[in-house]
Each structure stands twice: as structure tokens, then as C-alpha cells.
Design an enzyme around this catalytic site. Structure first.
Site, PDB file in Angstrom:
ATOM      1  N   GLN A   9       0.840  -1.212   0.000  1.00 34.70           N
ATOM      2  CA  GLN A   9       0.000   0.000   0.000  1.00 34.70           C
ATOM      3  C   GLN A   9       0.862   1.245   0.000  1.00 34.70           C
ATOM      4  N   THR A  10       1.748   1.375   0.967  1.00 37.70           N
ATOM      5  CA  THR A  10       2.558   2.583   1.130  1.00 37.70           C
ATOM      6  C   THR A  10       3.486   2.807  -0.061  1.00 37.70           C
TER       7      THR A  10
ATOM      8  N   GLY B 221       6.554  -5.078   3.972  1.00 36.00           N
ATOM      9  CA  GLY B 221       7.360  -6.162   4.521  1.00 36.00           C
ATOM     10  C   GLY B 221       7.183  -7.418   3.685  1.00 36.00           C
TER      11      GLY B 221
ATOM     12  N   ARG C  50      19.459  -6.593  41.623  1.00 31.55           N
ATOM     13  CA  ARG C  50      20.434  -5.508  41.739  1.00 31.55           C
ATOM     14  C   ARG C  50      20.385  -4.873  43.108  1.00 31.55           C
TER      15      ARG C  50
ATOM     16  N   GLN D  38      12.328   3.878  41.873  1.00 31.72           N
ATOM     17  CA  GLN D  38      12.305   2.721  40.962  1.00 31.72           C
ATOM     18  C   GLN D  38      10.877   2.199  40.828  1.00 31.72           C
TER      19      GLN D  38
ATOM     20  N   ARG E 245       8.602   4.319  38.625  1.00 31.35           N
ATOM     21  CA  ARG E 245       8.868   4.197  37.183  1.00 31.35           C
ATOM     22  C   ARG E 245       8.441   2.830  36.651  1.00 31.35           C
TER      23      ARG E 245
ATOM     24  N   GLY F  33      23.452   0.521  33.603  1.00 27.62           N
ATOM     25  CA  GLY F  33      24.375   0.258  32.499  1.00 27.62           C
ATOM     26  C   GLY F  33      24.108  -1.065  31.829  1.00 27.62           C
TER      27      GLY F  33
ATOM     28  N   THR G 156       4.620   3.697  14.100  1.00 30.38           N
ATOM     29  CA  THR G 156       4.507   4.294  12.771  1.00 30.38           C
ATOM     30  C   THR G 156       3.728   3.420  11.816  1.00 30.38           C
TER      31      THR G 156
ATOM     32  N   GLU H 290       1.188   0.649  10.292  1.00 34.26           N
ATOM     33  CA  GLU H 290      -0.246   0.454  10.520  1.00 34.26           C
ATOM     34  C   GLU H 290      -0.913   1.759  10.925  1.00 34.26           C
TER      35      GLU H 290
HETATM   36  C1  LIG Z   1       4.794  -5.563  17.040  1.00 32.60           C
HETATM   37  C2  LIG Z   1       4.342  -6.533  16.004  1.00 32.60           C
HETATM   38  C3  LIG Z   1       2.830  -6.541  15.969  1.00 32.60           C
HETATM   39  C4  LIG Z   1       2.330  -7.724  15.209  1.00 32.60           C
HETATM   40  C5  LIG Z   1       0.941  -8.075  15.646  1.00 32.60           C
HETATM   41  C6  LIG Z   1       0.320  -9.003  14.675  1.00 32.60           C
HETATM   42  C7  LIG Z   1      -0.141  -8.255  13.412  1.00 32.60           C
HETATM   43  C8  LIG Z   1      -0.247  -9.152  12.246  1.00 32.60           C
HETATM   44  C9  LIG Z   1       0.969  -9.136  11.385  1.00 32.60           C
HETATM   45  C10 LIG Z   1       1.401  -7.754  10.865  1.00 32.60           C
HETATM   46  C11 LIG Z   1       2.845  -7.697  10.785  1.00 32.60           C
HETATM   47  C12 LIG Z   1       3.560  -6.612  11.010  1.00 32.60           C
HETATM   48  C13 LIG Z   1       2.997  -5.264  11.252  1.00 32.60           C
HETATM   49  C14 LIG Z   1       3.725  -4.274  10.426  1.00 32.60           C
HETATM   50  C15 LIG Z   1       3.186  -4.236   9.010  1.00 32.60           C
HETATM   51  C16 LIG Z   1       2.801  -2.863   8.651  1.00 32.60           C
HETATM   52  C17 LIG Z   1       1.919  -2.676   7.660  1.00 32.60           C
HETATM   53  C18 LIG Z   1       1.520  -1.341   7.295  1.00 32.60           C
HETATM   54  O1  LIG Z   1       2.002  -0.342   7.784  1.00 32.60           O
HETATM   55  S1  LIG Z   1       0.271  -1.318   6.126  1.00 32.60           S
HETATM   56  C19 LIG Z   1      -0.002   0.385   5.775  1.00 32.60           C
HETATM   57  C20 LIG Z   1      -0.618   1.099   6.948  1.00 32.60           C
HETATM   58  N1  LIG Z   1      -1.018   2.393   6.542  1.00 32.60           N
HETATM   59  C21 LIG Z   1      -1.879   3.130   7.241  1.00 32.60           C
HETATM   60  O2  LIG Z   1      -2.300   2.788   8.329  1.00 32.60           O
HETATM   61  C22 LIG Z   1      -2.311   4.422   6.605  1.00 32.60           C
HETATM   62  C23 LIG Z   1      -2.962   5.354   7.596  1.00 32.60           C
HETATM   63  N2  LIG Z   1      -3.920   6.212   6.924  1.00 32.60           N
HETATM   64  C24 LIG Z   1      -5.275   5.883   6.894  1.00 32.60           C
HETATM   65  O3  LIG Z   1      -5.731   4.915   7.458  1.00 32.60           O
HETATM   66  C25 LIG Z   1      -6.183   6.836   6.130  1.00 32.60           C
HETATM   67  O4  LIG Z   1      -5.429   7.526   5.162  1.00 32.60           O
HETATM   68  C26 LIG Z   1      -6.856   7.863   7.078  1.00 32.60           C
HETATM   69  C27 LIG Z   1      -7.807   7.127   7.967  1.00 32.60           C
HETATM   70  C28 LIG Z   1      -5.816   8.569   7.916  1.00 32.60           C
HETATM   71  C29 LIG Z   1      -7.588   8.903   6.260  1.00 32.60           C
HETATM   72  O5  LIG Z   1      -8.344   8.203   5.304  1.00 32.60           O
HETATM   73  P1  LIG Z   1      -9.329   9.011   4.334  1.00 32.60           P
HETATM   74  O6  LIG Z   1      -8.625  10.226   3.833  1.00 32.60           O
HETATM   75  O7  LIG Z   1      -9.894   8.066   3.359  1.00 32.60           O
HETATM   76  O8  LIG Z   1     -10.494   9.353   5.315  1.00 32.60           O
HETATM   77  P2  LIG Z   1     -10.872  10.702   6.031  1.00 32.60           P
HETATM   78  O9  LIG Z   1      -9.874  11.059   7.063  1.00 32.60           O
HETATM   79  O10 LIG Z   1     -11.224  11.715   4.993  1.00 32.60           O
HETATM   80  O11 LIG Z   1     -12.201  10.206   6.774  1.00 32.60           O
HETATM   81  C30 LIG Z   1     -13.369   9.944   5.993  1.00 32.60           C
HETATM   82  C31 LIG Z   1     -14.318   9.124   6.842  1.00 32.60           C
HETATM   83  O12 LIG Z   1     -13.846   7.785   6.834  1.00 32.60           O
HETATM   84  C32 LIG Z   1     -13.734   7.311   8.159  1.00 32.60           C
HETATM   85  N3  LIG Z   1     -12.658   6.314   8.170  1.00 32.60           N
HETATM   86  C33 LIG Z   1     -11.351   6.519   7.891  1.00 32.60           C
HETATM   87  N4  LIG Z   1     -10.674   5.355   8.004  1.00 32.60           N
HETATM   88  C34 LIG Z   1     -11.579   4.413   8.377  1.00 32.60           C
HETATM   89  C35 LIG Z   1     -11.492   3.026   8.659  1.00 32.60           C
HETATM   90  N5  LIG Z   1     -10.304   2.371   8.618  1.00 32.60           N
HETATM   91  N6  LIG Z   1     -12.604   2.354   9.005  1.00 32.60           N
HETATM   92  C36 LIG Z   1     -13.794   3.027   9.072  1.00 32.60           C
HETATM   93  N7  LIG Z   1     -13.964   4.360   8.822  1.00 32.60           N
HETATM   94  C37 LIG Z   1     -12.842   5.025   8.477  1.00 32.60           C
HETATM   95  C38 LIG Z   1     -13.409   8.528   8.948  1.00 32.60           C
HETATM   96  O13 LIG Z   1     -13.675   8.307  10.323  1.00 32.60           O
HETATM   97  C39 LIG Z   1     -14.331   9.545   8.302  1.00 32.60           C
HETATM   98  O14 LIG Z   1     -15.609   9.336   8.796  1.00 32.60           O
HETATM   99  P3  LIG Z   1     -16.586  10.623   8.972  1.00 32.60           P
HETATM  100  O15 LIG Z   1     -17.850  10.044   9.497  1.00 32.60           O
HETATM  101  O16 LIG Z   1     -16.692  11.208   7.592  1.00 32.60           O
HETATM  102  O17 LIG Z   1     -15.906  11.551   9.939  1.00 32.60           O
HETATM  103  C1  LIG Z   2       8.925  -1.179   9.929  1.00 29.77           C
HETATM  104  C2  LIG Z   2       7.838  -0.730   8.972  1.00 29.77           C
HETATM  105  C3  LIG Z   2       7.072  -1.691   8.317  1.00 29.77           C
HETATM  106  C4  LIG Z   2       6.096  -1.291   7.400  1.00 29.77           C
HETATM  107  N1  LIG Z   2       5.394  -2.253   6.703  1.00 29.77           N
HETATM  108  C5  LIG Z   2       4.504  -1.856   5.764  1.00 29.77           C
HETATM  109  C6  LIG Z   2       3.816  -2.825   4.964  1.00 29.77           C
HETATM  110  O1  LIG Z   2       4.015  -4.026   5.125  1.00 29.77           O
HETATM  111  N2  LIG Z   2       2.952  -2.391   4.010  1.00 29.77           N
HETATM  112  C7  LIG Z   2       2.714  -1.055   3.801  1.00 29.77           C
HETATM  113  O2  LIG Z   2       1.923  -0.722   2.912  1.00 29.77           O
HETATM  114  N3  LIG Z   2       3.342  -0.102   4.560  1.00 29.77           N
HETATM  115  C8  LIG Z   2       4.230  -0.475   5.518  1.00 29.77           C
HETATM  116  N4  LIG Z   2       4.878   0.468   6.262  1.00 29.77           N
HETATM  117  C9  LIG Z   2       4.643   1.886   5.981  1.00 29.77           C
HETATM  118  C10 LIG Z   2       3.835   2.530   7.093  1.00 29.77           C
HETATM  119  O3  LIG Z   2       2.503   2.096   7.042  1.00 29.77           O
HETATM  120  C11 LIG Z   2       3.896   4.054   6.931  1.00 29.77           C
HETATM  121  O4  LIG Z   2       5.235   4.459   7.119  1.00 29.77           O
HETATM  122  C12 LIG Z   2       2.987   4.722   7.956  1.00 29.77           C
HETATM  123  O5  LIG Z   2       1.647   4.561   7.575  1.00 29.77           O
HETATM  124  C13 LIG Z   2       3.317   6.204   8.134  1.00 29.77           C
HETATM  125  O6  LIG Z   2       3.132   6.885   6.913  1.00 29.77           O
HETATM  126  P1  LIG Z   2       4.276   7.864   6.369  1.00 29.77           P
HETATM  127  O7  LIG Z   2       5.545   7.117   6.366  1.00 29.77           O
HETATM  128  O8  LIG Z   2       3.762   8.450   5.123  1.00 29.77           O
HETATM  129  O9  LIG Z   2       4.370   8.989   7.465  1.00 29.77           O
HETATM  130  P2  LIG Z   2       3.972  10.534   7.280  1.00 29.77           P
HETATM  131  O10 LIG Z   2       2.499  10.678   7.205  1.00 29.77           O
HETATM  132  O11 LIG Z   2       4.797  11.108   6.191  1.00 29.77           O
HETATM  133  O12 LIG Z   2       4.438  11.093   8.704  1.00 29.77           O
HETATM  134  C14 LIG Z   2       5.470  12.065   8.851  1.00 29.77           C
HETATM  135  C15 LIG Z   2       5.016  13.065   9.905  1.00 29.77           C
HETATM  136  O13 LIG Z   2       3.900  13.793   9.387  1.00 29.77           O
HETATM  137  C16 LIG Z   2       2.843  13.826  10.343  1.00 29.77           C
HETATM  138  N5  LIG Z   2       1.565  13.943   9.643  1.00 29.77           N
HETATM  139  C17 LIG Z   2       1.190  13.312   8.514  1.00 29.77           C
HETATM  140  N6  LIG Z   2      -0.066  13.673   8.168  1.00 29.77           N
HETATM  141  C18 LIG Z   2      -0.504  14.550   9.102  1.00 29.77           C
HETATM  142  C19 LIG Z   2      -1.715  15.271   9.313  1.00 29.77           C
HETATM  143  N7  LIG Z   2      -2.772  15.150   8.483  1.00 29.77           N
HETATM  144  N8  LIG Z   2      -1.800  16.054  10.409  1.00 29.77           N
HETATM  145  C20 LIG Z   2      -0.768  16.148  11.270  1.00 29.77           C
HETATM  146  N9  LIG Z   2       0.413  15.509  11.121  1.00 29.77           N
HETATM  147  C21 LIG Z   2       0.533  14.709  10.059  1.00 29.77           C
HETATM  148  C22 LIG Z   2       2.996  12.492  11.073  1.00 29.77           C
HETATM  149  O14 LIG Z   2       2.361  12.556  12.352  1.00 29.77           O
HETATM  150  C23 LIG Z   2       4.516  12.376  11.188  1.00 29.77           C
HETATM  151  O15 LIG Z   2       4.945  13.104  12.319  1.00 29.77           O
HETATM  152  C24 LIG Z   2       5.861   0.091   7.180  1.00 29.77           C
HETATM  153  C25 LIG Z   2       6.607   1.049   7.869  1.00 29.77           C
HETATM  154  C26 LIG Z   2       7.591   0.646   8.772  1.00 29.77           C
HETATM  155  C27 LIG Z   2       8.405   1.681   9.501  1.00 29.77           C
END
Ligand SMILES: CCCCCCCCCC/C=C\CCC/C=C/C(=O)SCCNC(=O)CCNC(=O)[C@H](O)C(C)(C)COP(=O)(O)OP(=O)(O)OC[C@H]1O[C@@H](n2cnc3c(N)ncnc32)[C@H](O)[C@@H]1OP(=O)(O)O
Ligand SMILES: Cc1cc2nc3c(=O)[nH]c(=O)nc-3n(C[C@H](O)[C@H](O)[C@H](O)COP(=O)(O)OP(=O)(O)OC[C@H]3O[C@@H](n4cnc5c(N)ncnc54)[C@H](O)[C@@H]3O)c2cc1C
Length: 627
Positions: free
Chosen positions: A137-138, A177, A310, A330, A333, A401, A422, A424
Site C-alpha cells: 500500500q505505502t 514487509g 540488583r 524505581q 517508574r 548500564g 509508525t 499500521e
Molecule cells: C509488534 C508486532 C505486531 C504484530 C501483531 C500481529 C499483526 C499481524 C501481522 C502484521 C505484521 C507486522 C505489522 C507491520 C506491518 C505494517 C503494515 C503497514 O504499515 S500497512 C499500511 C498502513 N497504513 C496506514 O495505516 C495508513 C494510515 N492512513 C489511513 O488509514 C487513512 O489515510 C486515514 C484514515 C488517515 C484517512 O483516510 P481518508 O482520507 O480516506 O479518510 P478521512 O480522514 O477523509 O475520513 C473519511 C471518513 O472515513 C472514516 N474512516 C477513515 N478510516 C476508516 C477506517 N479504517 N474504518 C472506518 N472508517 C474510516 C473517517 O472516520 C471519516 O468518517 P466521517 O464520518 O466522515 O468523519
Molecule cells: C517497519 C515498517 C514496516 C512497514 N510495513 C509496511 C507494509 O508491510 N505495508 C505497507 O503498505 N506499509 C508499511 N509500512 C509503511 C507505514 O505504514 C507508513 O510508514 C505509515 O503509515 C506512516 O506513513 P508515512 O511514512 O507516510 O508517514 P507521514 O504521514 O509522512 O508522517 C510524517 C510526519 O507527518 C505527520 N503527519 C502526517 N499527516 C498529518 C496530518 N494530516 N496532520 C498532522 N500531522 C501529520 C505524522 O504525524 C509524522 O509526524 C511500514 C513502515 C515501517 C516503519
């Protein structure tokens, strides 16, 4: 000495049934049994050794991860482990790898956004690992702003295909990933273009590599994005970069549960919220909350056991020095972090219930709780990962340390965990989603009745909304304050769910009393941290605030004799903790000393480089006046 439990006296102080608390932590007797069995299976198998990770160069480290993942898969099949047992095994192997994304995102994306027909085609291949998937996605230019993604998927009616393309450098997929070196397929998010019209971001299954020789398919440029924070840590994961050069896929590889494209190129949006395309992220966010309690409890277990081992200062007449766990600083915290580990465990259980409930409602086209699910998963993911990341670092500092040694387990735990703040969803961006939800809730109160208490300032915004300016400007102007309100809202959920847990039947002598003390520590430490807000809004008088602080200290004293038993209840093996400071037997000093000599640097008494770079310095004849 070997075989001696240096923490035996501490364990004798326990005032509750530790075995009963293990069941509370595990969630059930069944979960505890499975955890014990699978944890031992991993700990007893030398193939899952992990104490060398921080010393391996990247290519060797990564190959070793591939070996472990393949071996784990072999054991899962040999032993015919269930999905639950297989998931536990991957958890106890404790090594981030492409399998996390295959099982944790690629498969859930197909299950959540694929039609029944698409699920029938792709899930059997994925479950047998005959294809390996990632979640792409990203992009280089966009991560938080999903609607800003630039990759395109243009429908070609002549061939009934989508053309997937990376039009700009910033549209390169970046971070997924498992993408860099392993995945054969990706669920890729791209802008759906039909007859020149942009229908926004949708998910597509795209094959990236040949299943014959693993080479990238025509039009695909793919690789790893390079080293990340820390040694070992997340460098066992091949986070990748991916570009498409007009790659063609069949129309039936667009995930079409939420919206469809017909053979004629007609776009059909089911009468479901478009945000369901974000469903996989919501799923992972709720899992990350449960996982936060695991990571935080590991760090707290290490720091608590070491704090009992310790001793520093306080010797009377040549007697033993004081255990650092007895210092109030301690405890102030450490014990709030211990309480947070339990609190996050319970809110994670509730959130899993909420997510399951929402998914069941979606089946019946009931979308009424979707906004709440989004706000809760986003907000609690943000809160728990921030507290956990900061908490692991605090636990390192609580160990002085020795906490900075890799053999403490804490540096790597921190390095592997911090990206959770960061990925998800950036934690601030997610809190802004919660704030938006709160604002919408407040505006719907909208009868002129002003909100009161800690959200009183939102009344001012509401006032702005009604008279002087539009919502966007008011929201943007006060967004930093709204983020704090969002955190407070999420903390209220955590406290409420802890209290609800205590209202359940909790078997085991003294168990409920300990959890009540931890719950008190959780909310009173929050009260203490934010007492300025409570005093400023007259929610608390100074006298009440002082009483709360007194009660907090009293609870520290109540928890102190039970601290070791409370972390024993996490039921982590020494293999899983991988920490000399956190050893169950507390035999720290001899093992630290023993481990030091195993470092490769000590393979020779005189270090490589002495003759080239040190000896000439020592032997130089200085002619400066200074000498
Ligand atoms: C420590 C290890 C943990 C492992 C645990 C096990 C996990 C399983 C394995 C996974 C393995 C590793 C984890 C790391 C892998 C990482 C993967 C990734 O990072 S994937 C990419 C992740 N990216 C993001 O999360 C992007 C974040 N951005 C967004 O979600 C959207 O852009 C958002 C929500 C910020 C904005 O979206 P949009 O612009 O479309 O919406 P609006 O802000 O305009 O809102 C409109 C309207 O929609 C509602 N809304 C938004 N999002 C949602 C949603 N998800 N569901 C439902 N509704 C949603 C929002 O509330 C607004 O509603 P309204 O009524 O109009 O106010
Ligand atoms: C270890 C790791 C694993 C990952 N795995 C995956 C994967 O498997 N699949 C995938 O698709 N992605 C993956 N990602 C990407 C990850 O989902 C994105 O990095 C994450 O969603 C943050 O988006 P960004 O990097 O664009 O941050 P940015 O949005 O560029 O954030 C930079 C700064 O801008 C600020 N900011 C951004 N928008 C706003 C706003 N509207 N208002 C105020 N402040 C704002 C943030 O708070 C932050 O301080 C991974 C990232 C990492 C680090």
C-alpha cells in the site's frame, strides 16, 4: 551458582496464586496449555537460537531468518499444528519475517476484501504457502494519506485487464514487509481508472515473481530498501521497493467484495462504506494492541527481575546493600508499566471482541458500529504502542548500564518494537482520526448543550463551528489539543475495560486483589501525570490530588512483595526473553561475565588492528614542545 534460584525469597513473598494469574494472563486454561507446549517446543529446539542475531551481518542474518521460517513451516506440517498453534509457534520464534505479512496482512486482505470466488481461488494457495504474499500500500511519497496514493490500475476493456503502473518516482511502493526479496504476490493498492475517470484507491492481487525461478516478472522492478534501525531487530525483514511498468493483470484480480468492475467496464460500488477497503488495517491495529501487552510485559519482566537482583547503596554495618526495587523512585517508574502491561492485555481482549462484533454486523450489512471500531482500533493502537515503546526504553534505563548490553535483551526489543508507533498508521494521524470522531460526536450533541469537564474546550470549537469559522479551521487550529483529548478518550477506555475485567469472576486466591491494586496504580498514575488538567478544570481539589498521590504510593507498597510473582505470571521462558538480566533464576552476574568472553572481539587477546593502528601511536617519537 547454577541451579540456585536467586529470586526464591522474592517468590515466597507472593500473596496470590501465580498459577491462577497465569490463566488470567493467557486468557484461558486452554491458551495457557497451548502456550506452555509451543513455547517449550521452540525453546528446546536449537534451530530457533536467537542470541546471535545482533552479531550477524545483514545477508547472513536474513538467510538465517529464511532458514528459520522454512524450518518452522516444516515443523508445523510435521506436527500437524493447528492455525492457533502455528501462530503461537511464530510468536515464540520471535523473529520478524516475511511470514508476518503473509499470514498477518496478505491473507486477511483477501479474506476481508475478496469475493467468495476470489477467496476460493487464492486462499488455498496462500494457506499452503504455494504463493507468498505481502501488503503493498505505502509508497515513497505517501503512507498516511492513502487517498494520495499514485500507483494506477487502468481498465483495458479490449483485453479485460487492468494495467498496473508506477507513473512517478514517488509512486514506487516503499516499505511493504516481505516485498524486498521473498514475496511472489502482493495485494497492491492503486487508483482505479476507468475510461479516464479516477474511482479512488482499490486493492489488486498482482504476481511479482516467477514461481519457477523467483525472478521478477516483466515490468516489475523490486528490491529491498536497505538497513533499518538497530542491529538484528527489524533487519530480518525484507521491507521492499516495487515499481510497475504497465503490468497487465486479469480483471478478476481486483478485490471486488466492496466494489466491482464489470466486463463492460462499469464501476459498481456496493452499498457499503468505501472505508471497508481499509479493513485489513483495522484488523491489524486491533492485533497490535494485544501485541503491545506482550512486548511491554517482556520488558517489564526483565526490569522487575533485575531490579530485585540488583543491590546498590544502603548497606548497614556491612550488611547487604538495598535492592533497587525497594527505592520509591524505581517503583514509581516500574510499577505503572507493570500495571499498563496488564491493562493493555485486558483492553486488547475487549478490542478483539469489538472487532469480531463489528465483522459479524458487517455480514448483516449493519455498519452502525464501524465508526466506533475505527476510532477504537486507531486510538488504542496509537496509545498502546506509544506507551509500550517508551516503556521498553524506560525498562532499559531501569536496568542501569547493564540494560544497554545486547545480552539484556532490551536494546533489540526496543529496536524491533518502535516502528509499531509508525506502521499500521502513524500514531498522531490515527489520534487525529479519533479526534475527528470525538468532534463529530460532540457536534451531534448539537442541541446547544455545551460539553463540560476535560472536553470543555471542544465546546469552544463547537462554538466556532456554529458561528465564526468552518470546522476544518477550528480543527486544524486546535489539533494538538484535540490529540490530547483523543489520548484521554482512549485512556478512559483502557481504565473502563480494566474495571470491567475486575467485575468478572476471577478465580485464584488473591488474584483479584492484585489486579485491583494494578488497576489502581494504572489510573492513579495517570491522574498524577495529568493532575494539572484535573486541577485546572476543578475536577480535583489540591487536597484530593494529594490524597490520590498518597494512595498511589500505598499501592506501590502493596504490589512490591508481589512484583516478581506478577511478572512470573507472564509465563515467559528464558529462551523467549533472551535476557541475562531477566533470567528466571536471577543468576545475573556470573552469566553476564560468561557471555562477555563469547563476544567475537575476545577471540584474540590482541585485537585486529593493533599492529597497524595502535602500536605506531604508542611507539611514536613526538617532537612537539608540549611533551
Ligand atoms: C509488534 C508486532 C505486531 C504484530 C501483531 C500481529 C499483526 C499481524 C501481522 C502484521 C505484521 C507486522 C505489522 C507491520 C506491518 C505494517 C503494515 C503497514 O504499515 S500497512 C499500511 C498502513 N497504513 C496506514 O495505516 C495508513 C494510515 N492512513 C489511513 O488509514 C487513512 O489515510 C486515514 C484514515 C488517515 C484517512 O483516510 P481518508 O482520507 O480516506 O479518510 P478521512 O480522514 O477523509 O475520513 C473519511 C471518513 O472515513 C472514516 N474512516 C477513515 N478510516 C476508516 C477506517 N479504517 N474504518 C472506518 N472508517 C474510516 C473517517 O472516520 C471519516 O468518517 P466521517 O464520518 O466522515 O468523519
Ligand atoms: C517497519 C515498517 C514496516 C512497514 N510495513 C509496511 C507494509 O508491510 N505495508 C505497507 O503498505 N506499509 C508499511 N509500512 C509503511 C507505514 O505504514 C507508513 O510508514 C505509515 O503509515 C506512516 O506513513 P508515512 O511514512 O507516510 O508517514 P507521514 O504521514 O509522512 O508522517 C510524517 C510526519 O507527518 C505527520 N503527519 C502526517 N499527516 C498529518 C496530518 N494530516 N496532520 C498532522 N500531522 C501529520 C505524522 O504525524 C509524522 O509526524 C511500514 C513502515 C515501517 C516503519
Amino acid at each position: 551458582m547454577e541451579g540456585v534460584d536467586h529470586l526464591a525469597d522474592e517468590r515466597k513473598k507472593a500473596e496470590f496464586n501465580v498459577e491462577a494469574m497465569k490463566i488470567v494472563w493467557a486468557g484461558s486454561q486452554h491458551n495457557l496449555e497451548v502456550s506452555n507446549r509451543i513455547s517449550k517446543l521452540v525453546a528446546d529446539d536449537p534451530a530457533f537460537r536467537k542470541d546471535d542475531r545482533t552479531m550477524l551481518p545483514r545477508k547472513e542474518l536474513f538467510k538465517n531468518t529464511l532458514r528459520k521460517a522454512a524450518y518452522a513451516w516444516k515443523r508445523i506440517n510435521e506436527l500437524r499444528l493447528s492455525e492457533e498453534e502455528a501462530s503461537k509457534l511464530r510468536f515464540y520464534v520471535d523473529e520478524t519475517a516475511y511470514t508476518d505479512l503473509h499470514w498477518g496482512m496478505f491473507i486477511p486482505a483477501i479474506k476481508g476484501q475478496g469475493t467468495d470466488e476470489q477467496q476460493r481461488k487464492w486462499l488455498p494457495l496462500a494457506y499452503k504457502m504455494q504463493i507468498i504474499g505481502c501488503y503493498a500500500q505505502t509508497e515513497l511519497g505517501h503512507g498516511s494519506n492513502v487517498q494520495g496514493l499514485e500507483t494506477t490500475a487502468t481498465f483495458d476493456p479490449h483485453t479485460d485487464e487492468f494495467v498496473i503502473h508506477s507513473p512517478t518516482l514517488t509512486s514506487s511502493k516503499w516499505w511493504p514487509g516481505g516485498l524486498g526479496k521473498v514475496s511472489t504476490h502482493a495485494v497492491t493498492y492503486a487508483r482505479l481508472i476507468i475510461d479516464g475517470k479516477d474511482h479512488g484507491v482499490h486493492g489488486f492481487i498482482v504476481q511479482l515473481r516467477s514461481l519457477e525461478d523467483h525472478r521478477p516478472l516483466p515490468g516489475i522492478t523490486v528490491g529491498d530498501i536497505g538497513m533499518k534501525f538497530g542491529n538484528g531487530a527489524y533487519n530480518t525483514m525484507d521491507n521492499g521497493v516495487l515499481r510497475f511498468d504497465h503490468v497487465r493483470i486479469p480483471r478478476n484480480q481486483m478485490l471486488m467484495k466492496v466494489s466491482q468492475v464489470t466486463r463492460e467496464g462499469k464501476y459498481k460500488q456496493s452499498d457499503v462504506p468505501r472505508q471497508l477497503v481499509y479493513g485489513t488495517m483495522v484488523y491489524v491495529r486491533q492485533r497490535i494492541v494485544a501485541d503491545a501487552s506482550c512486548y511491554l510485559s517482556r520488558a517489564v519482566c526483565i526490569a522487575t527481575r533485575y531490579s530485585a537482583v540488583r543491590r546498590q547503596f544502603g548497606s548497614q554495618n556491612g550488611g547487604p546493600e538495598t535492592q533497587v526495587i525497594d527505592y520509591k523512585t524505581q517503583q514509581s517508574r516500574l510499577f505503572p508499566l507493570l500495571a499498563s502491561a496488564y491493562a493493555f492485555r485486558f483492553v486488547g481482549e475487549w478490542l478483539e471482541w469489538l472487532y469480531t462484533d463489528v465483522m459479524q454486523r458487517l455480514q448483516a450489512n449493519d455498519f452502525s458500529t464501524l465508526p466506533e471500531a475505527h476510532a477504537c482500533t486507531a486510538g488504542l493502537k496509537s496509545l498502546t504502542t506509544s506507551v509500550t515503546a517508551d516503556g521498553i526504553e524506560e525498562c532499559r534505563k531501569l536496568c542501569g548500564g547493564h540494560g544497554y548490553l545486547c545480552t539484556s535483551g532490551l536494546p533489540e526489543l526496543f529496536a524491533v518494537y518502535v516502528p509499531a508507533c509508525t506502521y499500521e498508521g502513524d500514531n498522531i494521524v490515527l489520534l487525529l482520526q479519533v479526534a475527528r470522531f470525538l468532534m463529530k460526536t460532540v457536534s451531534q450533541i448539537g442541541t446547544g448543550k455545551q460539553p463540560v469537564g476535560t472536553i470543555a474546550y471542544m465546546g469552544r470549537i463547537e462554538h466556532l463551528m456554529q458561528c465564526r469559522c468552518n470546522v476544518q479551521r477550528g480543527f486544524a487550529e486546535l489539533s494538538a489539543d484535540l490529540v490530547e483529548a483523543a489520548v484521554a478518550h482512549c485512556q478512559l477506555i483502557v481504565v473502563s475495560k480494566f474495571i470491567e475485567k475486575l467485575q468478572q469472576d476471577i478465580p485464584g486466591e488473591g488474584v483479584k486483589q492484585q489486579l485491583e491494586a494494578l488497576c489502581g496504580i494504572y489510573y492513579l498514575s495517570l491522574l498524577h501525570k495529568h493532575q494539572g488538567d484535573f486541577l485546572a478544570t476543578s475536577y480535583l481539589t489540591p487536597k484530593q490530588s494529594a490524597l490520590a498521590n498518597d494512595q498511589l504510593r500505598a499501592l506501590y507498597s502493596k504490589v512490591r512483595p508481589n512484583a516478581i510473582a506478577l511478572v512470573d505470571a507472564f509465563n515467559y521462558s528464558d529462551h523467549f526473553l533472551s535476557s541475562i538480566l531477566g533470567r528466571y533464576d536471577g543468576n545475573v552476574y556470573p552469566k553476564l561475565y560468561e557471555a562477555a568472553w563469547k563476544d567475537p572481539l575476545n577471540e584474540s587477546v590482541v585485537p585486529d588492528g593493533y599492529h597497524e593502528y595502535v602500536r605506531p601511536l604508542l611507539k611514536q617519537q613526538l617532537h612537539t614542545a608540549r611533551l
